[in-house]
Scaffold this motif. Structure first.
Motif, short mmCIF file in Angstrom:
data_model
loop_
_atom_site.label_atom_id
_atom_site.label_comp_id
_atom_site.label_asym_id
_atom_site.label_seq_id
_atom_site.Cartn_x
_atom_site.Cartn_y
_atom_site.Cartn_z
N SER A 42 4.87 30.68 81.49
CA SER A 42 4.19 31.80 80.67
C SER A 42 5.15 32.45 79.75
CB SER A 42 3.29 32.66 81.52
OG SER A 42 3.99 33.49 82.30
N LYS A 43 4.48 33.18 78.68
CA LYS A 43 5.21 33.96 77.79
C LYS A 43 4.38 35.20 77.66
CE LYS A 43 6.71 33.96 73.16
NZ LYS A 43 8.17 34.03 72.82
N ILE A 44 4.89 36.25 77.66
CA ILE A 44 4.55 37.52 77.58
C ILE A 44 4.94 38.23 76.23
CG2 ILE A 44 3.83 39.83 78.53
CD1 ILE A 44 3.75 38.84 81.27
N GLN A 45 4.07 38.65 75.34
CA GLN A 45 4.16 39.35 74.21
C GLN A 45 3.68 40.82 74.08
OE1 GLN A 45 6.31 38.30 71.54
NE2 GLN A 45 6.35 40.41 70.95
N GLN A 46 4.74 41.86 74.15
CA GLN A 46 4.16 43.14 74.06
C GLN A 46 3.54 43.23 72.53
OE1 GLN A 46 3.91 45.02 76.53
NE2 GLN A 46 5.06 43.61 77.66
N CYS A 47 2.35 43.84 72.41
CA CYS A 47 1.69 44.59 71.20
C CYS A 47 1.45 45.92 71.14
CB CYS A 47 0.40 43.48 70.95
SG CYS A 47 0.58 42.10 70.97
N PRO A 48 1.56 46.26 69.67
CA PRO A 48 1.39 47.82 69.71
C PRO A 48 0.08 48.37 69.49
CG PRO A 48 1.97 46.77 67.52
CD PRO A 48 1.89 45.81 68.43
N SER A 49 -0.97 47.31 69.62
CA SER A 49 -2.19 47.97 69.40
C SER A 49 -3.43 46.49 69.89
CB SER A 49 -2.78 48.30 68.05
OG SER A 49 -2.85 47.02 67.24
N ARG A 50 -4.42 47.08 70.22
CA ARG A 50 -5.53 46.14 70.49
C ARG A 50 -5.88 45.37 69.37
NH1 ARG A 50 -8.54 42.35 72.03
NH2 ARG A 50 -10.50 42.69 73.25
N GLY A 51 -5.82 45.55 68.30
CA GLY A 51 -5.91 44.67 67.18
C GLY A 51 -4.75 43.55 66.72
N SER A 52 -3.67 43.99 67.05
CA SER A 52 -2.71 42.99 67.06
C SER A 52 -2.27 42.04 68.25
CB SER A 52 -1.18 43.66 66.78
OG SER A 52 -1.04 44.44 68.10
N ALA A 53 -3.15 42.44 69.36
CA ALA A 53 -2.94 41.66 70.50
C ALA A 53 -4.13 40.62 70.38
CB ALA A 53 -3.50 42.42 71.78
N SER A 54 -5.50 41.04 69.46
CA SER A 54 -6.32 39.91 69.34
C SER A 54 -5.94 39.00 68.32
CB SER A 54 -7.50 40.48 68.75
OG SER A 54 -8.12 41.49 69.90
N ILE A 55 -5.13 39.43 67.37
CA ILE A 55 -4.55 38.47 66.28
C ILE A 55 -3.53 37.51 66.95
CG2 ILE A 55 -2.85 38.29 64.49
CD1 ILE A 55 -4.07 41.07 63.34
N LEU A 56 -2.73 38.06 67.84
CA LEU A 56 -1.78 36.87 68.44
C LEU A 56 -2.54 36.18 69.29
CD1 LEU A 56 1.19 36.15 69.00
CD2 LEU A 56 1.22 37.91 70.79
N ALA A 57 -3.40 36.63 70.02
CA ALA A 57 -4.33 35.72 71.12
C ALA A 57 -4.75 34.60 70.12
CB ALA A 57 -5.10 36.48 72.01
N GLY A 58 -5.44 34.92 69.18
CA GLY A 58 -6.29 34.05 68.14
C GLY A 58 -5.07 32.78 67.66
N ALA A 59 -4.02 33.34 67.26
CA ALA A 59 -3.01 32.39 66.93
C ALA A 59 -2.55 31.63 68.12
CB ALA A 59 -1.78 33.27 66.33
N TRP A 60 -2.38 31.95 69.21
CA TRP A 60 -1.93 31.18 70.15
C TRP A 60 -3.08 30.12 70.51
CZ3 TRP A 60 1.14 35.15 73.80
CH2 TRP A 60 2.44 35.16 73.32
N ARG A 61 -4.30 30.60 70.34
CA ARG A 61 -5.29 29.49 70.79
C ARG A 61 -5.77 28.61 69.39
NH1 ARG A 61 -8.15 34.38 71.58
NH2 ARG A 61 -9.47 33.58 70.06
N ALA A 62 -5.08 29.00 68.47
CA ALA A 62 -5.53 28.01 67.16
C ALA A 62 -4.88 26.59 67.45
CB ALA A 62 -4.92 28.84 66.11
N SER A 63 -4.02 26.48 68.24
CA SER A 63 -3.31 24.98 68.50
C SER A 63 -4.10 23.89 69.10
CB SER A 63 -2.10 25.20 69.37
OG SER A 63 -2.48 25.40 70.40
N GLY A 64 -5.37 24.28 69.36
CA GLY A 64 -6.41 23.34 70.10
C GLY A 64 -7.79 23.96 70.11
N SER A 65 -8.73 22.95 70.11
CA SER A 65 -10.18 23.23 70.19
C SER A 65 -10.54 23.18 71.69
CB SER A 65 -11.09 22.11 69.34
OG SER A 65 -10.85 20.74 70.16
#
Length: 72
Positions: A42-65
Motif C-alpha cells: 500500500s501507499k499512503i499520501q497525506q492531503c491538506p483537505s477533504r477536497g484534495s483527498a477526494s481528487i487524489l482518490a479519484g485519480a487513483w481509481r481512474a486506472s480502471g473500471s
C-alpha cells in the motif's frame, strides 16, 4: 484514523484486488491505495483537505473500471 470512504475494484482474487481509502482523524486527511488485498502493498499520501483527498482518490481509481463504494 477513521475510514471516511472506501472503494474496491470488484476483483475477488487477492492478487488482482485494489482498494482506495480516504481516512481522517478530524484534522488530517490521507488517501491509501492498496494492491493485493490485506496482505498486499500500500501507499499512503497525506492531503491538506477533504477536497484534495477526494481528487487524489479519484485519480487513483481512474486506472480502471468497475470500482465500487464499500458501505461504512
Amino acid at each position: 484514523m477513521v475510514v471516511e470512504e472506501h472503494w474496491w475494484n470488484g476483483v475477488s482474487n487477492p492478487r488482482g484486488r485494489r482498494d482506495v481509502y480516504i481516512r481522517t482523524d478530524g484534522s488530517q486527511w490521507q488517501v491509501q491505495a492498496q494492491i493485493g488485498g490485506a496482505a498486499g502493498r500500500s501507499k499512503i499520501q497525506q492531503c491538506p483537505s477533504r477536497g484534495s483527498a477526494s481528487i487524489l482518490a479519484g485519480a487513483w481509481r481512474a486506472s480502471g473500471s468497475g470500482w465500487r463504494a464499500m458501505p461504512r
